[in-house]
Design a protein around this motif. Structure first.
Motif, PDB file in Angstrom:
ATOM      1  N   VAL A  44     -14.222   3.864  -8.146  1.00 53.76           N
ATOM      2  CA  VAL A  44     -15.142   4.662  -8.966  1.00 53.76           C
ATOM      3  C   VAL A  44     -15.945   3.759  -9.906  1.00 53.76           C
ATOM      4  CG1 VAL A  44     -13.798   6.780  -8.820  1.00 53.76           C
ATOM      5  CG2 VAL A  44     -13.336   5.179 -10.671  1.00 53.76           C
ATOM      6  N   MET A  45     -15.871   2.454  -9.649  1.00 53.57           N
ATOM      7  CA  MET A  45     -16.690   1.459 -10.343  1.00 53.57           C
ATOM      8  C   MET A  45     -16.568   1.553 -11.867  1.00 53.57           C
ATOM      9  SD  MET A  45     -20.065   1.365  -7.900  1.00 53.57           S
ATOM     10  CE  MET A  45     -20.507  -0.282  -8.474  1.00 53.57           C
ATOM     11  N   GLY A  46     -15.342   1.640 -12.321  1.00 54.50           N
ATOM     12  CA  GLY A  46     -15.100   1.668 -13.757  1.00 54.50           C
ATOM     13  C   GLY A  46     -15.597   2.924 -14.445  1.00 54.50           C
ATOM     14  N   GLY A  47     -16.029   3.919 -13.648  1.00 53.52           N
ATOM     15  CA  GLY A  47     -16.568   5.158 -14.202  1.00 53.52           C
ATOM     16  C   GLY A  47     -18.052   5.335 -13.958  1.00 53.52           C
ATOM     17  N   LEU A  48     -18.720   4.320 -13.398  1.00 57.96           N
ATOM     18  CA  LEU A  48     -20.148   4.454 -13.101  1.00 57.96           C
ATOM     19  C   LEU A  48     -20.393   5.555 -12.069  1.00 57.96           C
ATOM     20  CD1 LEU A  48     -21.492   0.773 -12.913  1.00 57.96           C
ATOM     21  CD2 LEU A  48     -21.771   2.423 -14.768  1.00 57.96           C
ATOM     22  N   LEU A  49     -19.463   5.693 -11.123  1.00 58.30           N
ATOM     23  CA  LEU A  49     -19.593   6.751 -10.124  1.00 58.30           C
ATOM     24  C   LEU A  49     -19.045   8.051 -10.708  1.00 58.30           C
ATOM     25  CD1 LEU A  49     -18.617   4.794  -6.886  1.00 58.30           C
ATOM     26  CD2 LEU A  49     -20.828   5.865  -7.368  1.00 58.30           C
ATOM     27  N   SER A  50     -19.823   8.635 -11.600  1.00 58.71           N
ATOM     28  CA  SER A  50     -19.415   9.872 -12.270  1.00 58.71           C
ATOM     29  C   SER A  50     -20.638  10.592 -12.818  1.00 58.71           C
ATOM     30  CB  SER A  50     -18.441   9.572 -13.416  1.00 58.71           C
ATOM     31  OG  SER A  50     -19.110   8.892 -14.471  1.00 58.71           O
ATOM     32  N   GLU A  51     -20.435  11.847 -13.183  1.00 58.70           N
ATOM     33  CA  GLU A  51     -21.516  12.641 -13.768  1.00 58.70           C
ATOM     34  C   GLU A  51     -22.033  12.031 -15.065  1.00 58.70           C
ATOM     35  OE1 GLU A  51     -19.688  15.417 -10.865  1.00 58.70           O
ATOM     36  OE2 GLU A  51     -18.950  13.873 -12.233  1.00 58.70           O
ATOM     37  N   LYS A  52     -21.194  11.282 -15.744  1.00 62.32           N
ATOM     38  CA  LYS A  52     -21.577  10.690 -17.026  1.00 62.32           C
ATOM     39  C   LYS A  52     -22.809   9.800 -16.899  1.00 62.32           C
ATOM     40  CE  LYS A  52     -19.620   7.914 -20.806  1.00 62.32           C
ATOM     41  NZ  LYS A  52     -18.391   7.228 -21.301  1.00 62.32           N
ATOM     42  N   PHE A  53     -22.955   9.152 -15.750  1.00 62.58           N
ATOM     43  CA  PHE A  53     -24.069   8.216 -15.571  1.00 62.58           C
ATOM     44  C   PHE A  53     -25.171   8.768 -14.669  1.00 62.58           C
ATOM     45  CE2 PHE A  53     -20.693   5.569 -17.161  1.00 62.58           C
ATOM     46  CZ  PHE A  53     -21.357   4.712 -18.024  1.00 62.58           C
ATOM     47  N   LEU A  54     -25.039  10.030 -14.272  1.00 62.82           N
ATOM     48  CA  LEU A  54     -26.070  10.677 -13.466  1.00 62.82           C
ATOM     49  C   LEU A  54     -27.291  10.994 -14.334  1.00 62.82           C
ATOM     50  CD1 LEU A  54     -26.911  12.069 -10.774  1.00 62.82           C
ATOM     51  CD2 LEU A  54     -25.777  14.137 -11.640  1.00 62.82           C
ATOM     52  N   ASP A  55     -28.474  10.722 -13.790  1.00 60.40           N
ATOM     53  CA  ASP A  55     -29.745  11.003 -14.484  1.00 60.40           C
ATOM     54  C   ASP A  55     -29.846  10.266 -15.817  1.00 60.40           C
ATOM     55  OD1 ASP A  55     -30.552  12.710 -12.417  1.00 60.40           O
ATOM     56  OD2 ASP A  55     -29.555  14.424 -13.343  1.00 60.40           O
ATOM     57  N   THR A  56     -29.418   9.022 -15.833  1.00 56.55           N
ATOM     58  CA  THR A  56     -29.535   8.192 -17.033  1.00 56.55           C
ATOM     59  C   THR A  56     -30.436   7.002 -16.738  1.00 56.55           C
ATOM     60  OG1 THR A  56     -27.582   6.871 -16.463  1.00 56.55           O
ATOM     61  CG2 THR A  56     -27.228   8.826 -17.835  1.00 56.55           C
ATOM     62  N   ASN A  57     -30.988   6.438 -17.794  1.00 55.03           N
ATOM     63  CA  ASN A  57     -31.865   5.276 -17.672  1.00 55.03           C
ATOM     64  C   ASN A  57     -31.357   4.194 -18.617  1.00 55.03           C
ATOM     65  OD1 ASN A  57     -33.864   3.377 -17.507  1.00 55.03           O
ATOM     66  ND2 ASN A  57     -35.563   4.790 -17.859  1.00 55.03           N
TER      67      ASN A  57
END
Length: 244
Positions: free
Chosen positions: A111-124
């Protein structure tokens, strides 16, 4: 690597854990130019035959050296490697060898340390303070993997694809990320890190076991993954990122 040195360290581990036999010994070696890893593994095999180690495994060995180890009759059961929808290197040379020999893959970074999550979806992340902070060593490490793979914009495309699959099944992106890798060739298990009291991921992890990705799901994720660079060509084989 002497027999006495290996025995001394294994006996120390057994004493600290208060067990007669270690369930698994995972072995890592930094420098392939030093062939001492074969001596160490042969000594560990002797200890296995004596009942002091139940199973021998590797951590971050590449395909070439896994093959050498197996040719030397070392009874390896698994190799722990980085493997995610971004980092599909283990499915190239490594998985083929594993299929031929029965060695299994234990994956981390799935899960790449949490990058593969909703938390980082649609972020810049290119805009300061606009997105979630990369405030752990794991997040910083896997952000570099994203950069090597294709960059943040392409990663957003991947997250959007995985979100569609997750919504279809009523689960979260990390659940899809883990299930996708568990469905890959020779993968026996995947490790998901926790931060006690901060992020334990119990619900999402439990959902992995009841999630079945259909052909449409798998194809859409694979297509999005393949839009990035081949990390085998960028970084090298499994574990090479630690030996550059």
């Amino acid at each position: 690597m002497t027999n006495s040195y290996v025995r001394e360290n294994i006996n120390t581990s057994r004493k600290r854990m208060e067990v007669a036999c270690l369930d698994m010994l995972q072995f890592h070696w930094w420098d392939y130019s030093n062939p001492g890893y074969l001596d160490a593994l042969k000594h560990l095999t002797d200890l296995k035959e004596e009942g002091k180690i139940k199973t021998l495994a590797l951590t971050n060995f590449d395909t070439e050296h896994l093959h050498i180890i197996l040719e030397n009759k070392i009874p390896i059961v698994s190799n722990q490697v980085q493997h995610s929808v971004v980092d599909m290197r283990p499915q190239q040379r490594m998985a083929e060898l594993c299929q031929l020999t029965g060695v299994k893959l234990m994956t981390y970074g799935t899960v790449m340390g949490g990058l593969l999550s909703e938390k980082f979806l649609d972020t810049n992340l290119s805009i300061p303070f606009a997105g979630p902070p990369l405030n752990t060593p794991s997040l910083q490490k896997y952000k570099r993997m994203v950069d090597a793979w294709g960059g943040w914009s392409l990663f957003q495309n991947l997250l959007q694809t995985m979100k569609k699959v997750a919504s279809k099944h009523g689960v979260a992106i990390p659940t899809v990320a883990v299930r996708y890798i568990l469905d890959q060739s020779s993968v026996a298990g995947s490790m998901v890190g926790v931060r006690l009291g901060l992020a334990e991921h119990i619900k999402d992890t439990n959902a992995v076991f009841s999630l079945n990705l259909d052909e449409e799901d798998l194809n859409s994720i694979t297509e999005a993954s393949k839009k990035g660079r081949d990390l085998m060509k960028v970084i090298g084989d499994c574990g090479d990122e630690y030996r550059a």
